[in-house]
Write an enzyme that holds these catalytic residues in place. Structure first.
Site: not given
Lengths: 134, 119
Positions: B77-79
Protein backbone atom coordinates in the site's frame (compact mmCIF):
# COMPACT_ATOMS: atom_id res chain seq x y z
CA UNK A 1 8.10 10.74 0.70
CA UNK A 2 11.45 11.16 2.42
CA UNK A 3 11.46 7.42 3.11
CA UNK A 4 11.64 6.47 -0.55
CA UNK A 5 14.49 4.21 -1.52
CA UNK A 6 16.23 5.75 -4.48
CA UNK A 7 18.32 3.31 -6.49
CA UNK A 8 21.96 4.26 -6.88
CA UNK A 9 24.09 4.13 -10.00
CA UNK A 10 24.88 0.48 -9.35
CA UNK A 11 21.25 -0.33 -10.08
CA UNK A 12 21.21 1.53 -13.38
CA UNK A 13 23.71 -0.88 -14.89
CA UNK A 14 23.50 0.77 -18.29
CA UNK A 15 20.22 -1.01 -18.98
CA UNK A 16 17.75 0.41 -21.42
CA UNK A 17 15.29 2.83 -19.92
CA UNK A 18 11.74 1.67 -19.48
CA UNK A 19 9.08 3.80 -21.16
CA UNK A 20 6.32 4.93 -18.82
CA UNK A 21 3.33 6.88 -20.10
CA UNK A 22 0.95 8.71 -17.79
CA UNK A 23 -2.46 9.42 -19.28
CA UNK A 24 -4.37 12.15 -17.50
CA UNK A 25 -8.06 11.80 -18.28
CA UNK A 26 -9.74 13.74 -15.52
CA UNK A 27 -10.09 17.39 -14.57
CA UNK A 28 -7.44 18.63 -12.10
CA UNK A 29 -10.00 19.08 -9.34
CA UNK A 30 -13.13 17.13 -8.49
CA UNK A 31 -11.20 13.92 -7.95
CA UNK A 32 -7.70 13.23 -6.67
CA UNK A 33 -6.57 11.18 -9.67
CA UNK A 34 -4.50 13.83 -11.47
CA UNK A 35 -2.87 15.01 -8.26
CA UNK A 36 -1.85 11.57 -7.07
CA UNK A 37 -0.83 10.74 -10.64
CA UNK A 38 1.47 13.72 -10.58
CA UNK A 39 2.92 12.48 -7.30
CA UNK A 40 3.84 9.21 -9.02
CA UNK A 41 5.72 11.12 -11.72
CA UNK A 42 7.67 13.13 -9.15
CA UNK A 43 8.84 9.96 -7.38
CA UNK A 44 9.37 7.93 -10.54
CA UNK A 45 11.58 10.65 -11.97
CA UNK A 46 14.29 9.67 -9.49
CA UNK A 47 14.53 6.31 -11.21
CA UNK A 48 15.63 7.90 -14.47
CA UNK A 49 13.27 6.03 -16.76
CA UNK A 50 11.67 7.52 -19.88
CA UNK A 51 8.51 9.29 -18.76
CA UNK A 52 5.90 10.83 -21.05
CA UNK A 53 2.55 12.39 -20.17
CA UNK A 54 -0.55 12.66 -22.34
CA UNK A 55 -3.68 14.64 -21.56
CA UNK A 56 -7.02 13.58 -22.99
CA UNK A 57 -10.71 14.23 -22.29
CA UNK A 58 -11.14 16.46 -19.20
CA UNK A 59 -7.46 15.81 -18.46
CA UNK A 60 -6.62 18.72 -20.78
CA UNK A 61 -7.89 21.06 -18.04
CA UNK A 62 -4.85 20.00 -15.97
CA UNK A 63 -2.77 22.21 -18.28
CA UNK A 64 -5.14 25.18 -18.44
CA UNK A 65 -3.41 28.50 -17.82
CA UNK A 66 -4.40 30.83 -15.03
CA UNK A 67 -5.96 28.42 -12.57
CA UNK A 68 -6.85 29.79 -9.15
CA UNK A 69 -7.85 27.30 -6.48
CA UNK A 70 -8.14 29.82 -3.66
CA UNK A 71 -11.90 29.37 -3.47
CA UNK A 72 -11.58 25.60 -3.45
CA UNK A 73 -9.23 25.49 -0.51
CA UNK A 74 -7.21 22.86 -2.40
CA UNK A 75 -3.57 23.14 -3.34
CA UNK A 76 -2.96 24.53 -6.83
CA UNK A 77 -0.83 21.72 -8.21
CA UNK A 78 -1.48 22.32 -11.92
CA UNK A 79 1.51 24.63 -12.04
CA UNK A 80 3.71 21.65 -11.22
CA UNK A 81 2.84 20.16 -14.61
CA UNK A 82 4.66 23.10 -16.15
CA UNK A 83 7.93 22.28 -14.46
CA UNK A 84 8.20 18.55 -15.13
CA UNK A 85 11.00 18.87 -17.67
CA UNK A 86 13.77 18.90 -15.03
CA UNK A 87 12.20 15.66 -13.80
CA UNK A 88 12.91 14.07 -17.15
CA UNK A 89 9.39 14.39 -18.55
CA UNK A 90 10.21 15.70 -22.01
CA UNK A 91 6.80 15.49 -23.65
CA UNK A 92 3.40 16.71 -22.52
CA UNK A 93 1.05 15.65 -25.30
CA UNK A 94 -2.41 17.20 -25.46
CA UNK A 95 -5.18 15.67 -27.53
CA UNK A 96 -6.41 18.26 -30.03
CA UNK A 97 -9.94 16.85 -30.28
CA UNK A 98 -10.34 16.98 -26.50
CA UNK A 99 -9.30 20.64 -26.52
CA UNK A 100 -11.68 21.51 -29.35
CA UNK A 101 -14.59 19.67 -27.74
CA UNK A 102 -14.14 21.94 -24.71
CA UNK A 103 -13.81 25.18 -26.63
CA UNK A 104 -10.12 25.44 -25.77
CA UNK A 105 -7.14 26.17 -27.98
CA UNK A 106 -3.39 25.79 -27.62
CA UNK A 107 -3.29 29.41 -26.36
CA UNK A 108 -5.29 28.34 -23.29
CA UNK A 109 -2.60 25.82 -22.36
CA UNK A 110 0.50 26.46 -20.26
CA UNK A 111 3.76 26.77 -22.16
CA UNK A 112 5.63 23.73 -23.35
CA UNK A 113 2.79 21.41 -24.30
CA UNK A 114 2.50 19.67 -27.65
CA UNK A 115 -0.99 19.61 -29.12
CA UNK A 116 -1.29 16.51 -31.30
CA UNK A 117 -3.88 14.38 -33.07
CA UNK A 118 -5.33 11.30 -31.39
CA UNK A 119 -3.42 9.10 -33.84
CA UNK A 120 -0.13 10.48 -32.54
CA UNK A 121 -1.12 9.75 -28.96
CA UNK A 122 -2.09 6.24 -30.05
CA UNK A 123 1.35 5.85 -31.61
CA UNK A 124 2.98 7.03 -28.36
CA UNK A 125 0.91 4.53 -26.37
CA UNK A 126 1.93 1.70 -28.68
CA UNK A 127 5.64 2.02 -27.86
CA UNK A 128 5.29 2.14 -24.05
CA UNK A 129 6.10 -0.63 -21.67
CA UNK A 130 3.87 0.75 -18.92
CA UNK A 131 0.77 2.93 -19.29
CA UNK A 132 -0.67 4.45 -16.13
CA UNK A 133 -4.10 6.10 -16.36
CA UNK A 134 -4.98 8.83 -13.88
CA UNK B 1 4.26 -14.24 -17.76
CA UNK B 2 5.16 -11.88 -14.92
CA UNK B 3 2.24 -9.61 -14.07
CA UNK B 4 2.12 -6.71 -11.64
CA UNK B 5 -1.24 -5.36 -10.51
CA UNK B 6 -2.08 -1.75 -9.66
CA UNK B 7 -5.41 -1.05 -7.94
CA UNK B 8 -6.51 2.57 -7.72
CA UNK B 9 -10.12 2.27 -6.54
CA UNK B 10 -11.59 1.57 -3.15
CA UNK B 11 -13.51 -1.62 -2.31
CA UNK B 12 -17.30 -2.06 -2.80
CA UNK B 13 -17.78 1.43 -4.30
CA UNK B 14 -16.10 0.29 -7.50
CA UNK B 15 -15.67 -3.04 -9.24
CA UNK B 16 -11.95 -2.51 -9.89
CA UNK B 17 -10.82 -4.37 -6.78
CA UNK B 18 -13.08 -7.34 -7.61
CA UNK B 19 -11.80 -7.45 -11.18
CA UNK B 20 -8.21 -7.23 -9.97
CA UNK B 21 -8.81 -10.04 -7.50
CA UNK B 22 -10.38 -12.31 -10.11
CA UNK B 23 -7.62 -11.52 -12.60
CA UNK B 24 -4.91 -12.24 -10.03
CA UNK B 25 -6.57 -15.46 -8.99
CA UNK B 26 -7.02 -16.64 -12.58
CA UNK B 27 -3.47 -15.70 -13.57
CA UNK B 28 -2.03 -17.65 -10.64
CA UNK B 29 -4.21 -20.67 -11.43
CA UNK B 30 -2.85 -20.58 -14.98
CA UNK B 31 0.68 -20.66 -13.64
CA UNK B 32 1.59 -17.03 -14.23
CA UNK B 33 3.63 -15.08 -11.70
CA UNK B 34 2.23 -12.05 -9.89
CA UNK B 35 5.32 -10.00 -9.06
CA UNK B 36 3.42 -7.57 -6.89
CA UNK B 37 0.14 -5.89 -6.02
CA UNK B 38 0.21 -2.15 -5.46
CA UNK B 39 -2.64 -0.26 -3.82
CA UNK B 40 -2.81 3.42 -4.72
CA UNK B 41 -5.35 6.27 -4.56
CA UNK B 42 -8.47 4.99 -2.73
CA UNK B 43 -7.16 1.52 -3.54
CA UNK B 44 -5.34 1.58 -0.20
CA UNK B 45 -8.73 1.04 1.48
CA UNK B 46 -8.63 -2.53 0.16
CA UNK B 47 -5.87 -3.15 2.67
CA UNK B 48 -7.60 -2.07 5.85
CA UNK B 49 -8.23 -4.68 8.52
CA UNK B 50 -11.15 -2.64 9.85
CA UNK B 51 -13.78 -3.50 7.25
CA UNK B 52 -16.67 -5.65 8.43
CA UNK B 53 -19.07 -6.23 5.51
CA UNK B 54 -22.36 -8.11 5.95
CA UNK B 55 -21.88 -11.88 6.18
CA UNK B 56 -23.61 -12.57 2.88
CA UNK B 57 -21.21 -10.27 1.02
CA UNK B 58 -17.63 -10.90 -0.01
CA UNK B 59 -14.99 -9.73 2.47
CA UNK B 60 -12.66 -7.88 0.14
CA UNK B 61 -9.65 -7.25 2.38
CA UNK B 62 -9.79 -10.75 3.90
CA UNK B 63 -10.05 -12.29 0.45
CA UNK B 64 -6.98 -10.33 -0.68
CA UNK B 65 -5.08 -11.27 2.48
CA UNK B 66 -5.74 -14.96 1.97
CA UNK B 67 -4.68 -14.91 -1.69
CA UNK B 68 -1.60 -12.80 -0.97
CA UNK B 69 -0.48 -15.07 1.85
CA UNK B 70 -1.29 -18.32 0.04
CA UNK B 71 0.83 -17.38 -2.97
CA UNK B 72 3.34 -15.27 -1.02
CA UNK B 73 2.72 -12.24 -3.23
CA UNK B 74 4.45 -8.95 -2.45
CA UNK B 75 1.54 -6.64 -1.63
CA UNK B 76 2.16 -2.94 -1.05
CA UNK B 77 0.00 0.00 0.00
CA UNK B 78 1.45 3.37 -0.99
CA UNK B 79 2.63 5.21 2.10
CA UNK B 80 1.56 8.68 0.92
CA UNK B 81 -1.89 7.52 -0.21
CA UNK B 82 -2.31 5.45 2.97
CA UNK B 83 -1.33 8.29 5.29
CA UNK B 84 -3.87 10.59 3.64
CA UNK B 85 -6.60 8.04 4.26
CA UNK B 86 -5.69 6.89 7.76
CA UNK B 87 -4.30 3.51 6.78
CA UNK B 88 -1.36 2.69 9.05
CA UNK B 89 0.51 -0.39 10.25
CA UNK B 90 -2.01 -0.63 13.08
CA UNK B 91 -5.00 -1.23 10.77
CA UNK B 92 -3.27 -2.85 7.82
CA UNK B 93 -4.65 -6.17 6.57
CA UNK B 94 -2.38 -9.21 6.92
CA UNK B 95 0.01 -9.80 4.05
CA UNK B 96 0.28 -6.21 2.86
CA UNK B 97 3.09 -3.81 3.73
CA UNK B 98 3.33 -0.04 3.48
CA UNK B 99 6.00 1.34 1.18
CA UNK B 100 6.63 4.04 -1.38
CA UNK B 101 5.89 4.76 -5.01
CA UNK B 102 9.40 3.61 -5.84
CA UNK B 103 8.04 0.11 -5.41
CA UNK B 104 5.45 0.79 -8.11
CA UNK B 105 8.24 1.99 -10.37
CA UNK B 106 10.19 -1.21 -9.73
CA UNK B 107 7.11 -3.30 -10.54
CA UNK B 108 6.70 -1.41 -13.81
CA UNK B 109 10.32 -1.98 -14.71
CA UNK B 110 10.52 -5.65 -13.77
CA UNK B 111 7.13 -7.13 -14.69
CA UNK B 112 6.26 -8.15 -18.23
CA UNK B 113 2.96 -6.29 -17.82
CA UNK B 114 1.75 -3.83 -15.21
CA UNK B 115 -2.03 -3.86 -15.26
CA UNK B 116 -4.08 -1.01 -13.77
CA UNK B 117 -7.55 -1.64 -12.39
CA UNK B 118 -9.59 1.54 -12.03
CA UNK B 119 -11.32 4.29 -13.95
Amino acid sequence: MADENIPGDEDAGGEEKVKFLFIFKKAPHGTIYPYEGLEVILIMAAYEQEITAAFVDDGVYCLKKGQDTTGLGIKEFAKTFKVLEPYGVEHLYVDRASLEARGLTEEDMVAGVEVVEAEEIAAVISVQKVVLPF
Amino acid sequence: MKFAVLIIEGPYQHQASDSAYHFTHAALKKGHEITGIFFYNDGVYNATSLMTPPQDDRHISKRWSELIQQYKIDSIACVAAAKRRGITESNLAAGTRISGLGQLTELGINADRLITFGD
